[in-house]
Each structure stands twice: as C-alpha cells, then as structure tokens.
Design a protein around this motif. Structure first.
Motif, PDB file in Angstrom:
ATOM      1  N   LYS A   1       0.821  -1.208   0.000  1.00 43.68           N
ATOM      2  CA  LYS A   1       0.000   0.000   0.000  1.00 43.68           C
ATOM      3  C   LYS A   1       0.858   1.262   0.000  1.00 43.68           C
ATOM      4  N   THR A   2       1.978   1.207   0.712  1.00 42.52           N
ATOM      5  CA  THR A   2       2.903   2.336   0.712  1.00 42.52           C
ATOM      6  C   THR A   2       3.450   2.556  -0.698  1.00 42.52           C
ATOM      7  N   GLY A   3       3.767   1.471  -1.377  1.00 47.14           N
ATOM      8  CA  GLY A   3       4.274   1.562  -2.744  1.00 47.14           C
ATOM      9  C   GLY A   3       3.250   2.146  -3.696  1.00 47.14           C
ATOM     10  N   ILE A   4       1.994   1.732  -3.540  1.00 47.91           N
ATOM     11  CA  ILE A   4       0.928   2.247  -4.408  1.00 47.91           C
ATOM     12  C   ILE A   4       0.711   3.733  -4.165  1.00 47.91           C
ATOM     13  N   LEU A   5       0.630   4.129  -2.888  1.00 49.07           N
ATOM     14  CA  LEU A   5       0.420   5.543  -2.568  1.00 49.07           C
ATOM     15  C   LEU A   5       1.610   6.386  -3.008  1.00 49.07           C
ATOM     16  N   ALA A   6       2.823   5.878  -2.828  1.00 42.49           N
ATOM     17  CA  ALA A   6       4.021   6.598  -3.288  1.00 42.49           C
ATOM     18  C   ALA A   6       3.980   6.779  -4.805  1.00 42.49           C
ATOM     19  N   GLY A   7       3.493   5.764  -5.509  1.00 45.04           N
ATOM     20  CA  GLY A   7       3.342   5.854  -6.955  1.00 45.04           C
ATOM     21  C   GLY A   7       2.369   6.948  -7.360  1.00 45.04           C
ATOM     22  N   PHE A   8       1.243   7.031  -6.631  1.00 43.09           N
ATOM     23  CA  PHE A   8       0.270   8.097  -6.892  1.00 43.09           C
ATOM     24  C   PHE A   8       0.870   9.475  -6.610  1.00 43.09           C
ATOM     25  N   LEU A   9       1.609   9.587  -5.519  1.00 44.14           N
ATOM     26  CA  LEU A   9       2.248  10.865  -5.180  1.00 44.14           C
ATOM     27  C   LEU A   9       3.247  11.279  -6.254  1.00 44.14           C
ATOM     28  N   PHE A  10       3.933  10.297  -6.834  1.00 37.71           N
ATOM     29  CA  PHE A  10       4.898  10.592  -7.895  1.00 37.71           C
ATOM     30  C   PHE A  10       4.194  11.115  -9.147  1.00 37.71           C
ATOM     31  N   ILE A  11       3.161  10.425  -9.585  1.00 37.94           N
ATOM     32  CA  ILE A  11       2.538  10.830 -10.860  1.00 37.94           C
ATOM     33  C   ILE A  11       1.807  12.165 -10.747  1.00 37.94           C
ATOM     34  N   PHE A  12       1.417  12.553  -9.513  1.00 37.69           N
ATOM     35  CA  PHE A  12       0.753  13.840  -9.330  1.00 37.69           C
ATOM     36  C   PHE A  12       1.702  14.929  -8.821  1.00 37.69           C
ATOM     37  N   SER A  13       3.000  14.622  -8.779  1.00 39.74           N
ATOM     38  CA  SER A  13       4.000  15.618  -8.383  1.00 39.74           C
ATOM     39  C   SER A  13       4.165  16.652  -9.493  1.00 39.74           C
ATOM     40  N   PRO A  14       3.999  17.950  -9.194  1.00 42.28           N
ATOM     41  CA  PRO A  14       4.142  18.989 -10.234  1.00 42.28           C
ATOM     42  C   PRO A  14       5.530  18.978 -10.889  1.00 42.28           C
TER      43      PRO A  14
ATOM     44  N   GLN B   1      11.487  10.718  -0.734  1.00 39.81           N
ATOM     45  CA  GLN B   1      10.649  11.473   0.193  1.00 39.81           C
ATOM     46  C   GLN B   1       9.175  11.124   0.005  1.00 39.81           C
ATOM     47  N   LEU B   2       8.794  10.866  -1.224  1.00 40.45           N
ATOM     48  CA  LEU B   2       7.410  10.479  -1.502  1.00 40.45           C
ATOM     49  C   LEU B   2       7.079   9.132  -0.855  1.00 40.45           C
ATOM     50  N   ILE B   3       8.069   8.240  -0.822  1.00 38.04           N
ATOM     51  CA  ILE B   3       7.883   6.954  -0.137  1.00 38.04           C
ATOM     52  C   ILE B   3       7.647   7.178   1.353  1.00 38.04           C
ATOM     53  N   LEU B   4       8.493   8.010   1.962  1.00 40.76           N
ATOM     54  CA  LEU B   4       8.362   8.284   3.387  1.00 40.76           C
ATOM     55  C   LEU B   4       7.059   9.016   3.700  1.00 40.76           C
ATOM     56  N   THR B   5       6.639   9.902   2.810  1.00 38.57           N
ATOM     57  CA  THR B   5       5.371  10.611   2.983  1.00 38.57           C
ATOM     58  C   THR B   5       4.199   9.645   2.893  1.00 38.57           C
ATOM     59  N   ALA B   6       4.261   8.739   1.928  1.00 39.59           N
ATOM     60  CA  ALA B   6       3.204   7.728   1.786  1.00 39.59           C
ATOM     61  C   ALA B   6       3.139   6.848   3.032  1.00 39.59           C
ATOM     62  N   TYR B   7       4.286   6.480   3.547  1.00 37.80           N
ATOM     63  CA  TYR B   7       4.353   5.677   4.774  1.00 37.80           C
ATOM     64  C   TYR B   7       3.706   6.415   5.946  1.00 37.80           C
ATOM     65  N   LEU B   8       4.007   7.710   6.069  1.00 35.23           N
ATOM     66  CA  LEU B   8       3.432   8.530   7.138  1.00 35.23           C
ATOM     67  C   LEU B   8       1.915   8.600   7.008  1.00 35.23           C
ATOM     68  N   PHE B   9       1.425   8.846   5.801  1.00 34.20           N
ATOM     69  CA  PHE B   9      -0.023   8.944   5.584  1.00 34.20           C
ATOM     70  C   PHE B   9      -0.731   7.648   5.965  1.00 34.20           C
ATOM     71  N   LEU B  10      -0.111   6.516   5.651  1.00 33.00           N
ATOM     72  CA  LEU B  10      -0.742   5.231   5.960  1.00 33.00           C
ATOM     73  C   LEU B  10      -0.697   4.931   7.454  1.00 33.00           C
ATOM     74  N   VAL B  11       0.345   5.377   8.129  1.00 31.67           N
ATOM     75  CA  VAL B  11       0.404   5.234   9.591  1.00 31.67           C
ATOM     76  C   VAL B  11      -0.733   6.037  10.228  1.00 31.67           C
ATOM     77  N   ILE B  12      -0.928   7.276   9.755  1.00 36.79           N
ATOM     78  CA  ILE B  12      -2.021   8.119  10.259  1.00 36.79           C
ATOM     79  C   ILE B  12      -3.373   7.488   9.932  1.00 36.79           C
ATOM     80  N   PHE B  13      -3.480   6.961   8.708  1.00 40.07           N
ATOM     81  CA  PHE B  13      -4.709   6.303   8.258  1.00 40.07           C
ATOM     82  C   PHE B  13      -5.067   5.126   9.172  1.00 40.07           C
ATOM     83  N   GLN B  14      -4.068   4.314   9.529  1.00 40.34           N
ATOM     84  CA  GLN B  14      -4.306   3.165  10.408  1.00 40.34           C
ATOM     85  C   GLN B  14      -4.746   3.595  11.799  1.00 40.34           C
ATOM     86  N   LYS B  15      -4.181   4.689  12.305  1.00 37.88           N
ATOM     87  CA  LYS B  15      -4.566   5.172  13.635  1.00 37.88           C
ATOM     88  C   LYS B  15      -6.001   5.677  13.641  1.00 37.88           C
TER      89      LYS B  15
END
Length: 411
Positions: A115-128, A387-401
């Motif tokens: 899931k972190t990989g998928i979210l990081a992928g989304f963050l990459f493709i939408f990066s300006p 950084q996008l990987i780490l950001t995705a990881y953070l978002f999923l940690v928050i999501f789980q909480k």
C-alpha cells in the motif's frame, strides 16, 4: 470512508492513473511546451553524430565533462529524428516515467509495504515537478528509472534465498549503467554491494560475477579517458568547477559567499573555449584558493547554505514568489520536508535499519552538493521520490490510527 479509500489504493488503479498521466505529459510537451533548452549533453550528442567524436568543444578534442550514457541517448534520437530529436526524446522520457511508479510499488512489495508503494506511486505521478521535468533535457529523466531498477534487482537478491548467477550479472549490468549516468550514486551503491557480502547475502563466486560485470562494462570509459587525457579520470572531470560555481553570483544564495565577481566569472568561463577541461580544473582550483584562502569557516557556511538550497529551492528561485513557484514548488517542498522528518522519527521507533538506510541515502545525495553547489533543481529531483515513499508511509500510519479510533468509537 476508509474502506473506499483503501479500495482506491490498488495496483490496477495506479497503472490506469499512471497511463493517463503519461498521455497528458506527452500532450503537454507536444502542444504546450514545444521548445526545449539544450545543454552540454546535447552539444556532445550533436558532435557524436556529426563528427563521430565524444567532445563538447571540437577544437579542444575529447571531453569527460559529462558521463556518456545520456549524451549517447540524445545522439540516438538526433540520429533517428533529426530536428525533432528533442521533442522525440522528451516523449520517450515521458514514456519512461511510466516505470517509476511501477518500480516504487515493486520495491516496496518486497518489503511487504504494498500500500505504501501504491500511494508513493500516486504521489509521484501527481507531483508537479516530476510532471514537468519529463520535458527537460536532463539525465535525471533516465537516472531515476534506472536507479529504481537497480534497487529492485538489489533487494530482490537481498530477500531471496534462491539466487542464481544471472541475477548478479543483471545487477552488474544495471550498476555499470547507473555509474555511467550519474556519479552521485557510486558511494551508496558500493556500500550496499559490500553489505551483501558482509551480511552473507551473496557467496564469493556470485559477488565476483557482479564485480567482474561492472568492471568489464565500465572500464571502457576509464580506458578511453586515459587515452584522451593521458591521465586517470575515473568518472568525469568537473570537481573544482562545482566548488568554484558555488562561490559565483549565480551559484550562491548568501551575498557574503558570492566571492567571485561577475566580470571575473565571465572571464573564467570564456577560458573554457580556449583551454582543456583539465587545465580549467587547475584554474578553478586556483580561483577558489585565492578567494577563500581555504578557510574552514567559509566552506562550513557554504555547506549549510547549499544544504538549505538543495532541500528547499535553488538560489535563482529563492526570491521568486510567483504563484507557479510558490504553490508548485516552495510550499510543496516545505510540506514534503516536514512529512519526511516526521516519517523518519516514526521509522526510528519502528525500524532502526530502515531509519539508518534513509539517513545514509539522504546523506549520499546531500554531501556532494554541500561541497559543490546546489544551483539546480534536478539535484533534489534525483532523490525526491524517496521522500514520496516516506510521505506515503506517514499517511498510511495516520490512516491506520484513524481507522483504529473509528473502530473503537463504533464499539
């Protein structure tokens, strides 16, 4: 809400979104951007095609100003597309960018972080920045996919118990390609390869296959440089030039570190069309010594300012508060850096190994520019995907909480 969000984070949806973003990139490049800025890579590529010589300034002979992979890539598109070479190359780079989110997912899947990989992928493709950068004639566009391919092959070997010799030969091929694109990855890659031996992830036979493959494929560049310059040039020639540029008006943010006057810089720059690049290196060194007296405090302050520019914006964008720069880069980078720091704190508590690797990774990409200069945005883009990987990881940690909290409330 959480179930719907989780359902959206599928590899299939990532591929679909990725496909359409690539199409939008191509449309943007072909219809809106249209024009492309050429650089030294392009000049070398033109000379390869026209004169069959790897040279930036033909009258001065061969060059090692740039590593060969990207100029030869450009030369191929000049050969097949002529005047449309840069447009064709930019479209190719857009197509190549499709693989970056794919590799992000594949790598993190090896760590059981799908899931972190998928979210990081989304963050990459939408990066300006990454969206627009496919239209830039810079090695970063081929460097990132090749680097991610390298990480995928490396960690595939690391986590596997049934590796074959072919796996190490493949890693060796990609390693040599990586080294011929960007020198900045060499320290990190060498440490990681040696770690395989240290942690017994590879036997000496397969380790020898890997090293032998790298030496065989990379050595022609070193041999060629020795033949051209009559001395050993392992990678490329600019070293003191980068340090020098960090003290110029265009390469430095802090006024008290702009030690090279504009007129002097203009004169020095004009010399590169008259003398060899190795002679220029001696000139750059003399200029740096003259203006700094090699005082440690000057270089320490310069390193701190360069680090700020690297992790924020280059000097030329620092006072630019236009809407595109402010929203598309400055605010975006500030949030990304904050999310990275928070994610590193969480990693420190949960996985010391991943925390240490992350620190090593960022140090590897930061230290060279602290010594030289941080005047180009592409320096940051070389590693911003992490950084996008780490950001995705953070978002999923928050999501789980939040999900746990929601489940407790429903009880």
């Amino acid at each position: 809400m959480f179930k719907k969000l989780k359902a959206l984070l599928s590899y299939r949806n990532l591929l679909i979104a990725n496909f359409f973003i690539v199409i939008f990139k191509i449309i943007y490049i072909a219809i809106i951007q249209k024009e492309f800025l050429a650089n030294e890579d392009f000049t070398i590529a033109e000379n390869i095609v026209k004169y069959h010589q790897y040279s930036e300034i033909i009258s001065l002979g061969g060059t090692a100003f740039k590593l060969p992979a990207y100029p030869f890539c450009i030369a191929f598109f000049i050969w097949i597309a002529g005047k449309k070479a840069l447009l064709t190359l930019a479209i190719f780079q857009s197509l190549l960018s499709f693989f970056t989110p794919v590799f992000l997912y594949k790598i993190l899947k090896l760590f059981k972080f799908e899931k972190t990989g998928i979210l990081a992928g989304f963050l990459f493709i939408f990066s300006p920045a990454y969206f627009l950068y496919s239209g830039s004639i810079e090695a970063t566009n081929i460097f990132i996919p090749v680097l991610l391919l390298w990480f995928y092959l490396y960690f595939k070997i690391w986590f596997s118990t049934d590796n074959k010799s072919g796996d190490f030969i493949s890693l060796g091929v990609v390693t040599s390609a990586l080294f011929l694109i960007q020198v900045v990855t060499v320290p990190l890659s060498c440490i990681m390869i040696l770690s395989m031996l240290l942690f017994k992830k590879v036997n000496f036979r397969n380790f020898s296959f890997l090293v032998f493959t790298v030496v065989i494929l990379y050595s022609p560049w070193v041999i060629r440089n020795y033949y051209v310059f009559d001395q050993l040039v392992l990678s490329k020639t600019p070293a003191w030039q980068n340090i020098y540029f960090g003290f110029t008006q265009n390469g430095q943010l802090s006024d008290d570190l702009k030690l090279i006057p504009k007129d002097r810089d203009y004169y020095i720059y004009s010399l590169r069309y008259k003398v060899s690049e190795l002679t220029m290196e001696k000139i750059y060194k003399q200029e740096v010594i003259k203006v700094t007296n090699l005082k440690p405090e000057i270089f320490i302050k310069k390193a701190a300012i360069n680090l700020l520019c690297l992790w924020y914006v280059p000097p030329k964008y620092f006072d630019n508060d236009s809407l595109s720069v402010l929203l598309g880069r400055k605010i975006y980078v500030i949030f990304l850096d904050i999310f990275t720091l928070i994610s590193l704190v969480i990693l420190y508590k949960r996985s010391k190994i991943l925390f240490c690797f992350s620190v090593l990774f960022f140090a590897n990409f930061s230290f060279p520019y602290m010594i030289g200069h941080a005047a180009n945005m592409r320096f940051k883009l070389d590693f911003e995907w992490y950084q996008l990987i780490l950001t995705a990881y953070l978002f999923l940690v928050i999501f789980q909480k939040f999900r746990k909290t929601e489940n407790l409330v429903s009880l």
